[in-house]
Enzyme design. Structure first.
Site, PDB file in Angstrom:
ATOM      1  N   PHE A  38      -3.717   3.825   1.959  1.00 15.18           N
ATOM      2  CA  PHE A  38      -3.911   4.459   3.257  1.00 15.18           C
ATOM      3  C   PHE A  38      -5.061   5.464   3.246  1.00 15.18           C
ATOM      4  CE2 PHE A  38      -2.957   7.541   6.617  1.00 15.18           C
ATOM      5  CZ  PHE A  38      -2.950   6.679   7.709  1.00 15.18           C
ATOM      6  N   CYS A  97       0.846  -1.197   0.000  1.00 17.98           N
ATOM      7  CA  CYS A  97       0.000   0.000   0.000  1.00 17.98           C
ATOM      8  C   CYS A  97       0.878   1.243   0.000  1.00 17.98           C
ATOM      9  CB  CYS A  97      -0.944   0.008   1.198  1.00 17.98           C
ATOM     10  SG  CYS A  97      -0.134   0.247   2.792  1.00 17.98           S
ATOM     11  N   CYS A  98       0.268   2.375  -0.278  1.00 14.98           N
ATOM     12  CA  CYS A  98       0.935   3.686  -0.183  1.00 14.98           C
ATOM     13  C   CYS A  98      -0.139   4.660   0.287  1.00 14.98           C
ATOM     14  CB  CYS A  98       1.589   4.080  -1.507  1.00 14.98           C
ATOM     15  SG  CYS A  98       0.460   4.250  -2.898  1.00 14.98           S
ATOM     16  N   LYS A  99      -0.179   5.841  -0.274  1.00 17.42           N
ATOM     17  CA  LYS A  99      -1.229   6.796   0.109  1.00 17.42           C
ATOM     18  C   LYS A  99      -2.479   6.605  -0.741  1.00 17.42           C
ATOM     19  CE  LYS A  99      -2.452  11.587   0.780  1.00 17.42           C
ATOM     20  NZ  LYS A  99      -2.096  12.972   0.663  1.00 17.42           N
TER      21      LYS A  99
END
Length: 170
Positions: free
Chosen positions: A106, A77-79
């Protein structure tokens, strides 16, 4: 050629995140400032290639957890999902076969009320020169595919430029 990666939904991840290895590919400063999914591990997208090439002992010293095997289940995952895609492409090119991308990342996790560790607590390691100035700061300002081939720590000027770009985006 477009590489397709298996997705994982918020519903599936929220009911099992404590049992999964979650790799958050945002940079350390971003995780610290914005928070993180509890139990997730920070490997910035700019370091994925390096991380895959490290021996298990060096990996653990740098990232604070056991190096996943190519057969292990991973969630990336990331933003918002963009850097996650670049990281998954790299993982696949390095032989990882059981990774899944959390496309909502996120932002969706937080929006849907998922538990958040805030401030985030990315594992901090010491660079060879014991200088924090080499630590990346601010979100990636370039396309992730342009960043992932260079595994050397950013220079001080690049770090300052990234910090300035990040501050302007606030």
């Amino acid at each position: 050629m477009e590489i397709n990666h298996k997705d994982i939904t918020y519903e599936e991840l929220s009911s099992s995140y404590k049992e999964r290895t979650i790799i958050d590919v945002r940079n350390r400063n971003e995780i610290e400032a914005c928070g993180q999914i509890p139990g997730s591990h920070c490997i910035p997208v700019t370091e994925i290639k390096l991380a895959c090439d490290l021996d298990p002992e060096s990996f653990k010293a740098r990232y604070g957890f056991e190096k996943p095997a190519c057969e292990d289940d991973l969630v990336v995952c990331c933003k918002s999902g963009i850097r996650s895609k670049a990281a998954c492409d790299l993982l696949q090119s390095k032989g990882y076969k059981r990774h899944r991308i959390y496309r909502g990342s996120f932002s969706e996790w937080e929006e849907k009320g998922g538990e958040v560790l805030k401030p985030g607590q990315p594992y901090e390691y010491n660079f060879d020169d014991s200088s924090d100035e080499d630590c990346p700061s601010g979100p990636a300002t370039e396309e992730p595919s342009n960043l992932i081939s260079d595994t050397s720590p950013p220079t001080h000027e690049v770090s300052l430029q990234a910090r300035n770009n990040y501050n302007k985006s606030l």
